[in-house]
Each structure stands twice: as structure tokens, then as C-alpha cells.
Design a protein around this motif. Structure first.
Motif, PDB file in Angstrom:
ATOM      1  N   VAL A  66       0.791  -0.841  -0.392  1.00 32.62           N
ATOM      2  CA  VAL A  66       0.019   0.144   0.335  1.00 32.62           C
ATOM      3  C   VAL A  66       0.871   1.298  -0.002  1.00 32.62           C
ATOM      4  N   ARG A  67       0.169   2.386  -0.594  1.00 36.79           N
ATOM      5  CA  ARG A  67       1.074   2.963  -0.155  1.00 36.79           C
ATOM      6  C   ARG A  67       0.743   4.895   0.791  1.00 36.79           C
ATOM      7  N   TYR A  68       1.677   4.664   1.256  1.00 31.04           N
ATOM      8  CA  TYR A  68       1.671   5.378   2.841  1.00 31.04           C
ATOM      9  C   TYR A  68       2.247   6.505   2.874  1.00 31.04           C
ATOM     10  N   ARG A  69       2.452   7.297   3.662  1.00 26.60           N
ATOM     11  CA  ARG A  69       3.685   8.834   4.066  1.00 26.60           C
ATOM     12  C   ARG A  69       3.763   9.284   5.530  1.00 26.60           C
ATOM     13  N   TYR A  70       4.411   9.762   5.446  1.00 18.04           N
ATOM     14  CA  TYR A  70       4.841   9.842   7.041  1.00 18.04           C
ATOM     15  C   TYR A  70       5.201  11.355   6.984  1.00 18.04           C
ATOM     16  N   THR A  71       4.167  11.291   8.389  1.00 17.92           N
ATOM     17  CA  THR A  71       3.880  13.281   8.936  1.00 17.92           C
ATOM     18  C   THR A  71       4.744  13.632   8.769  1.00 17.92           C
ATOM     19  N   GLU A  72       4.371  14.865   9.217  1.00 21.05           N
ATOM     20  CA  GLU A  72       5.770  15.585  10.535  1.00 21.05           C
ATOM     21  C   GLU A  72       5.940  15.500  11.326  1.00 21.05           C
ATOM     22  N   SER A  73       5.144  15.024  11.936  1.00 19.46           N
ATOM     23  CA  SER A  73       5.146  14.341  13.632  1.00 19.46           C
ATOM     24  C   SER A  73       5.542  13.364  13.347  1.00 19.46           C
ATOM     25  N   GLY A  74       5.741  12.351  12.244  1.00 16.99           N
ATOM     26  CA  GLY A  74       5.945  10.599  12.333  1.00 16.99           C
ATOM     27  C   GLY A  74       5.334   9.957  12.060  1.00 16.99           C
ATOM     28  N   ASP A  75       3.679  10.144  12.189  1.00 21.08           N
ATOM     29  CA  ASP A  75       3.267   9.481  12.040  1.00 21.08           C
ATOM     30  C   ASP A  75       2.928   9.111  10.815  1.00 21.08           C
ATOM     31  N   VAL A  76       2.398   7.434  10.635  1.00 16.36           N
ATOM     32  CA  VAL A  76       2.104   7.111   9.062  1.00 16.36           C
ATOM     33  C   VAL A  76       0.678   7.636   8.682  1.00 16.36           C
ATOM     34  N   ARG A  77       0.366   7.850   7.858  1.00 16.18           N
ATOM     35  CA  ARG A  77      -1.082   7.793   6.615  1.00 16.18           C
ATOM     36  C   ARG A  77      -1.155   6.886   5.651  1.00 16.18           C
ATOM     37  N   TYR A  78      -1.992   6.636   5.431  1.00 15.48           N
ATOM     38  CA  TYR A  78      -2.225   5.071   4.116  1.00 15.48           C
ATOM     39  C   TYR A  78      -2.901   5.672   3.335  1.00 15.48           C
ATOM     40  N   PHE A  79      -2.554   6.105   2.059  1.00 18.13           N
ATOM     41  CA  PHE A  79      -3.830   6.262   0.392  1.00 18.13           C
ATOM     42  C   PHE A  79      -5.176   5.426   0.784  1.00 18.13           C
ATOM     43  N   PHE A  80      -5.944   5.448   0.864  1.00 19.51           N
ATOM     44  CA  PHE A  80      -7.330   5.465   1.130  1.00 19.51           C
ATOM     45  C   PHE A  80      -7.480   4.563  -0.090  1.00 19.51           C
ATOM     46  N   LYS A  81      -6.889   5.296  -1.579  1.00 23.61           N
ATOM     47  CA  LYS A  81      -7.472   4.918  -2.697  1.00 23.61           C
ATOM     48  C   LYS A  81      -6.519   3.647  -3.236  1.00 23.61           C
ATOM     49  N   SER A  82      -5.167   3.300  -1.974  1.00 18.40           N
ATOM     50  CA  SER A  82      -4.347   2.395  -2.906  1.00 18.40           C
ATOM     51  C   SER A  82      -4.260   0.736  -2.112  1.00 18.40           C
ATOM     52  N   ILE A  83      -5.258   1.483  -0.771  1.00 14.74           N
ATOM     53  CA  ILE A  83      -5.675  -0.110   0.598  1.00 14.74           C
ATOM     54  C   ILE A  83      -7.136  -0.677  -0.934  1.00 14.74           C
ATOM     55  N   LEU A  84      -7.726   0.146  -1.727  1.00 15.13           N
ATOM     56  CA  LEU A  84      -8.844  -0.326  -1.944  1.00 15.13           C
ATOM     57  C   LEU A  84      -8.708  -1.558  -3.364  1.00 15.13           C
ATOM     58  N   ILE A  85      -7.850  -0.499  -3.982  1.00 13.44           N
ATOM     59  CA  ILE A  85      -6.562  -1.269  -4.998  1.00 13.44           C
ATOM     60  C   ILE A  85      -5.851  -2.464  -4.826  1.00 13.44           C
ATOM     61  N   ALA A  86      -5.458  -2.401  -3.656  1.00 14.60           N
ATOM     62  CA  ALA A  86      -4.480  -3.741  -3.309  1.00 14.60           C
ATOM     63  C   ALA A  86      -5.455  -4.680  -3.280  1.00 14.60           C
ATOM     64  N   VAL A  87      -6.393  -4.512  -2.359  1.00 18.51           N
ATOM     65  CA  VAL A  87      -7.586  -5.309  -2.041  1.00 18.51           C
ATOM     66  C   VAL A  87      -8.591  -6.092  -3.045  1.00 18.51           C
ATOM     67  N   LYS A  88      -8.943  -4.802  -4.051  1.00 20.33           N
ATOM     68  CA  LYS A  88      -9.478  -5.401  -5.290  1.00 20.33           C
ATOM     69  C   LYS A  88      -9.036  -7.089  -6.301  1.00 20.33           C
ATOM     70  N   CYS A  89      -7.190  -6.173  -6.335  1.00 25.88           N
ATOM     71  CA  CYS A  89      -6.583  -6.900  -6.808  1.00 25.88           C
ATOM     72  C   CYS A  89      -5.970  -8.322  -6.096  1.00 25.88           C
ATOM     73  N   ASN A  90      -6.711  -8.455  -4.764  1.00 24.86           N
ATOM     74  CA  ASN A  90      -5.907  -8.915  -4.449  1.00 24.86           C
ATOM     75  C   ASN A  90      -4.270  -9.382  -4.043  1.00 24.86           C
ATOM     76  N   ARG A  91      -3.460  -8.297  -4.422  1.00 24.58           N
ATOM     77  CA  ARG A  91      -2.580  -8.035  -3.080  1.00 24.58           C
ATOM     78  C   ARG A  91      -2.741  -7.929  -2.547  1.00 24.58           C
ATOM     79  N   LEU A  92      -3.892  -7.380  -1.210  1.00 26.68           N
ATOM     80  CA  LEU A  92      -4.005  -7.646  -0.261  1.00 26.68           C
ATOM     81  C   LEU A  92      -5.049  -8.476   0.132  1.00 26.68           C
ATOM     82  N   ARG A  93      -4.661  -8.729   2.063  1.00 33.13           N
ATOM     83  CA  ARG A  93      -5.769  -9.592   2.387  1.00 33.13           C
ATOM     84  C   ARG A  93      -6.080  -9.235   3.997  1.00 33.13           C
TER      85      ARG A  93
END
Length: 130
Positions: A66-93
Motif C-alpha cells: 500500500v502507499r503511505y506517507r509519514y507526517t511531520e510528527s512521524g505518524d503514518v498515513r495510508y492512502f485510501f485509494k491504494s488500499i482499495l486497489i490492493a484489496v481489489k487486485c488481491n494483493r492485500l489480504r
């Protein structure tokens, strides 16, 4: 001749209504697409929505599932669309869940987020101030 004029007018009104419906659907589709493109989930959001552990999220990042990024404070943010695509393509279980259940949970998360921002007047005012 009068009958033809009335039918022609009714036909034109029907066409106008259909065109307005088509425009509404197109605007709504673009809005939903924009939301999917911009929406990010926190680690806490994903843990709560999909009932996965932080170590699972770490593995997803490490394997670049999945695509993600780190915020300035070091937290992780995951891109919603990336998660959807990974699930739909069976890359993510997600263990113990079928893909349609995972997609349903993700869409409910998005819907709840949209509804809460629409219903909460403070959020609306915050969005106007930005």
C-alpha cells in the motif's frame, strides 16, 4: 398537429430532465473519485476498521503493498485509494475476511467520515476557514 406539439414538448421536457440527472451523476462521480484520491487513513483508523495489528501494517509497508506517507510528527498515513486497489487486485489480504467484507468496511469508514463532516457544524466551519 396539436397532439404532435404536445408530445414534442413532453419529449423535450423528458430529455431536459434526463440531461440534468446525467449531469448530477457525473458531478457526484467526480466528487466521490476526488474523495477517494485525497482520503488518508491513520494507523488507528486501519486498526479499527480492518481489525489488523500494527505489525500487519508494518508488513504491508515493508512489502510495499500500500502507499503511505509519514507526517511531520512521524505518524503514518495510508492512502485510501491504494488500499482499495490492493484489496481489489488481491494483493492485500486481511486474515479471516473475504475481500468483499474488507471493501465494505473501507467504504463504511469513508461514508461515516463524510456523514460526520456533513452533520457536524464545527467541521463545516473548520473546512471553510482553510
Amino acid at each position: 398537429m396539436e397532439i404532435i406539439a404536445i408530445e414534442s414538448q413532453a419529449y423535450q421536457e423528458l430529455i431536459d430532465r434526463l440531461n440534468r440527472i446525467e449531469q448530477y451523476v457525473a458531478r457526484t462521480s467526480r466528487l466521490i473519485q476526488d474523495i477517494d484520491d485525497e482520503l488518508e487513513m491513520t494507523t488507528k483508523d486501519l486498526i479499527g476498521t480492518l481489525n489488523v495489528s500494527e505489525s500487519t501494517l508494518y508488513r504491508w509497508r515493508k512489502k510495499q503493498l500500500v502507499r503511505y506517507r509519514y507526517t511531520e510528527s512521524g505518524d503514518v498515513r495510508y492512502f485510501f485509494k491504494s488500499i482499495l486497489i490492493a484489496v481489489k487486485c488481491n494483493r492485500l489480504r486481511v486474515s479471516g475476511m473475504r475481500n468483499d467484507e474488507v471493501l465494505g468496511r473501507l467504504n463504511r469508514f469513508k461514508d461515516n467520515l463524510i456523514m460526520s463532516s456533513c452533520l457536524n457544524p464545527k467541521n463545516r466551519q473548520d473546512n471553510y476557514d482553510r
